[in-house]
Design an enzyme around this catalytic site. Structure first.
Site, PDB file in Angstrom:
ATOM      1  N   GLU A   1      69.914  53.136  21.031  1.00 40.76           N
ATOM      2  CA  GLU A   1      70.602  51.123  20.188  1.00 40.76           C
ATOM      3  C   GLU A   1      71.628  51.684  20.057  1.00 40.76           C
ATOM      4  O   GLU A   1      72.874  50.244  20.182  1.00 40.76           O
ATOM      5  CB  GLU A   1      69.577  50.889  19.483  1.00 40.76           C
ATOM      6  CG  GLU A   1      68.599  50.434  19.791  1.00 40.76           C
ATOM      7  CD  GLU A   1      67.575  49.903  18.380  1.00 40.76           C
ATOM      8  OE1 GLU A   1      67.792  49.274  17.877  1.00 40.76           O
ATOM      9  OE2 GLU A   1      66.226  48.872  18.967  1.00 40.76           O
TER      10      GLU A   1
ATOM     11  N   HIS B   1      56.359  74.069  29.543  1.00 42.83           N
ATOM     12  CA  HIS B   1      55.478  73.892  30.183  1.00 42.83           C
ATOM     13  C   HIS B   1      54.907  72.301  30.717  1.00 42.83           C
ATOM     14  O   HIS B   1      54.252  72.349  31.382  1.00 42.83           O
ATOM     15  CB  HIS B   1      54.051  74.161  29.729  1.00 42.83           C
ATOM     16  CG  HIS B   1      54.806  75.270  29.123  1.00 42.83           C
ATOM     17  ND1 HIS B   1      54.281  76.678  29.525  1.00 42.83           N
ATOM     18  CD2 HIS B   1      55.453  76.263  27.508  1.00 42.83           C
ATOM     19  CE1 HIS B   1      53.546  77.931  28.753  1.00 42.83           C
ATOM     20  NE2 HIS B   1      55.119  77.418  28.202  1.00 42.83           N
TER      21      HIS B   1
ATOM     22  N   LYS C   1      62.557  40.021  24.110  1.00 40.72           N
ATOM     23  CA  LYS C   1      61.845  39.549  23.927  1.00 40.72           C
ATOM     24  C   LYS C   1      61.827  37.715  23.599  1.00 40.72           C
ATOM     25  O   LYS C   1      60.492  36.709  23.733  1.00 40.72           O
ATOM     26  CB  LYS C   1      62.480  39.035  21.812  1.00 40.72           C
ATOM     27  CG  LYS C   1      62.766  40.272  21.039  1.00 40.72           C
ATOM     28  CD  LYS C   1      63.215  40.337  19.106  1.00 40.72           C
ATOM     29  CE  LYS C   1      63.623  41.098  19.222  1.00 40.72           C
ATOM     30  NZ  LYS C   1      64.111  41.589  17.812  1.00 40.72           N
TER      31      LYS C   1
HETATM   32  O1  PA5 Z   1      67.999  49.513  14.247  1.00 39.71           O
HETATM   33  C1  PA5 Z   1      67.799  48.105  14.166  1.00 39.71           C
HETATM   34  O2  PA5 Z   1      68.466  47.121  13.871  1.00 39.71           O
HETATM   35  C2  PA5 Z   1      66.266  47.518  15.049  1.00 39.71           C
HETATM   36  O3  PA5 Z   1      65.900  48.987  15.794  1.00 39.71           O
HETATM   37  C3  PA5 Z   1      65.563  47.027  14.434  1.00 39.71           C
HETATM   38  O4  PA5 Z   1      65.253  48.824  13.299  1.00 39.71           O
HETATM   39  C4  PA5 Z   1      63.837  46.623  14.907  1.00 39.71           C
HETATM   40  O5  PA5 Z   1      64.164  45.319  15.522  1.00 39.71           O
HETATM   41  C5  PA5 Z   1      63.502  46.067  14.027  1.00 39.71           C
HETATM   42  O6  PA5 Z   1      63.911  44.812  13.098  1.00 39.71           O
HETATM   43  P1  PA5 Z   1      63.660  44.904  11.322  1.00 39.71           P
HETATM   44  O7  PA5 Z   1      63.372  45.226  10.224  1.00 39.71           O
HETATM   45  O8  PA5 Z   1      63.830  43.603  11.088  1.00 39.71           O
HETATM   46  O9  PA5 Z   1      61.994  44.005  11.678  1.00 39.71           O
END
Ligand code: PA5
Length: 443
Positions: free
Chosen positions: A292, A313, A427
């Site tokens: 990310e 494996h 989303k």
């Molecule tokens: O790194 C990030 O910001 C995301 O992976 C969030 O942790 C994830 O989308 C969950 O978001 P939230 O804590 O707002 O529910």
């Protein structure tokens, strides 16, 4: 003496030289300044950078107090969250606990079994989770920075209904813990209205950099791990890596620099392979952190994970002889909590007596060395990160190490390592398909 964490880069030398690394030092120095002075991209999300050393004793005490109550009053603790709101806690609990924690008798465990929800949209998963809650005493920790993420919101709605059937509103207030943004979001409002115990995620700390906030600390403490030691380990790494930018002194920056130089040579995929099952969810946490943080603007190294020797494996063939776009990082543990020796057999029908009296750790070490050499000969440069032990201190050090390394790596690629705009696309489509108000066809 083994250090808390050691990075060995011997097996990259035929791809990346010390001279190449030296050539990157001035850029690293500049980016280090950007990080430390908050001048770089995404500076509004740099709250994690000096968070460990700024964590107060009273904050830890507060979390420990709730965790103690949970350990004394709950048989099952369900942590509800997705992405950065659960991977770190799961990684820490797996790293520091008995491998079969949830299968241990409660007296041996000394606290609740730990389950996770809200990380998928599966009926069967939730059905089966609700099924095993049965008559047990349950506590929930719903974790969402935004407070609006669909997956945990659905899981919380279902689990809350179960709680309503089991407990009075007063008892529910003791058993539901909410970790969310200090100021905004639907979850924050709901917690306030219902009077649930609230823990705050600092506004300037993003999800995948939040394991050392209550996002990670509360479930980890509920799991019985020493969060003071974990934070102390992170402080040690924070202090070392903020003081030294030199690539021969700062292993986080060295790891980031090697990755960047390998990427420039067409190595677009990093396979992070754990040589110990307790490290498996740590590498999954790393995968989110790296993926990310870097995968945007058409850039990034694809972060893949494996568990060795199991996956030797399954993926071993691909790594040895497949497309040469790959490099590896091995994550290994210098020592086991409970070393086991291979016994001698009088008949030696399995031909294993040549290993009799030797430890599984030794065999695993030779498997790592053999793999590293074979993959290098197959054209796969590799690095090895060795952590000293399974202590909370070492884990805190490791968490911070990766956060610092991936932040630097993102800066080296020229991206903002602290946002994730691409996550919104699925989303938006999903909401449109579900006719969520405000997401109609006209949008
Ligand atoms: O790194 C990030 O910001 C995301 O992976 C969030 O942790 C994830 O989308 C969950 O978001 P939230 O804590 O707002 O529910």
């Amino acid at each position: 003496m083994i250090k808390t964490l050691e990075l060995n880069t011997d097996n990259i030398q035929s791809f990346v030289t010390e001279q190449d690394l030296e050539g990157l030092q001035s850029e690293i120095n500049r980016l280090h300044q950007d990080l430390e002075s908050g001048q770089g991209k995404g500076a509004e999300f740099l709250g994690w950078l000096h968070l460990p050393s700024q964590t107060s004793q009273s904050h830890l005490k507060d979390i420990e107090k709730s965790a103690k109550w949970i350990r004394e009053n709950c048989e099952t603790f369900v942590s509800i969250g997705i992405g950065g709101s659960y991977l770190g806690a799961q990684a820490a609990i797996d790293f520091g606990s008995h491998t079969f924690l949830n299968q241990l008798p409660p007296t041996a465990r000394g606290g609740p079994e730990i389950l996770f929800a809200g990380q998928n949209i599966s009926s069967d998963y939730l059905h089966d989770l609700l099924d095993i809650l049965g008559d047990k005493q349950v506590c929930l920790n719903v974790i969402s920075k935004s407070g609006t993420t669909t997956e945990p919101a659905i899981a919380f709605r279902l689990l809350k209904q179960i709680m309503e059937k089991k407990y009075s509103p007063e008892e529910m207030r003791k058993r539901i813990f909410v970790t969310t943004d200090p100021d905004k979001g639907a979850l924050r409002q709901l917690a306030e209205e219902e009077g649930y115990r609230r823990f705050e995620i600092p506004a300037n700390v993003g999800g995948r950099y939040s394991v050392l906030t209550p996002v990670g600390l509360l479930p980890v403490a509920a799991g019985g791990l020493d969060i003071r030691e974990m934070v102390a380990g992170a402080v040690a790494c924070e202090q070392h890596t903020s003081r030294h930018a030199a690539l021969d002194q700062n292993p986080a920056y060295r790891y980031a620099a090697v990755r960047n130089l390998l990427l420039r040579k067409g190595k677009t995929l990093e396979l992070m392979a754990a040589f110990h099952p307790a490290l498996q969810t740590v590498v999954e946490w790393w995968r989110q952190l790296a993926g990310e943080s870097e995968g945007k603007d058409g850039k990034g190294i694809f972060p893949a994970t494996a568990e060795f020797t199991a996956d030797l494996h399954s993926l071993g063939q691909w790594v040895q002889e497949g497309n040469r776009i790959i490099f590896e990082t091995f994550l290994r543990m210098a020592s086991s909590n409970h070393p086991i020796e291979i016994p001698k057999s009088p008949e030696d029908r399995d031909g294993l007596n040549y290993l009799a009296g030797r430890s599984l750790d030794e065999v695993n070490e030779k498997a790592w060395q053999g793999t590293a050499q074979a993959h290098l000969e197959g054209g796969v440069p590799n690095m090895t990160l060795t952590v000293k032990d399974r202590s909370a201190h070492t884990l805190g050090y490791l968490f911070y190490f990766f956060q610092r390394a991936i932040a630097m790596s993102g800066y080296l690629m020229g991206v903002n390592p602290f946002d994730q705009p691409g996550v919104e696309f699925y989303k938006r489509n999903m909401f449109q398909l579900l006719n969520k108000p405000g997401y109609g066809k006209e949008k």
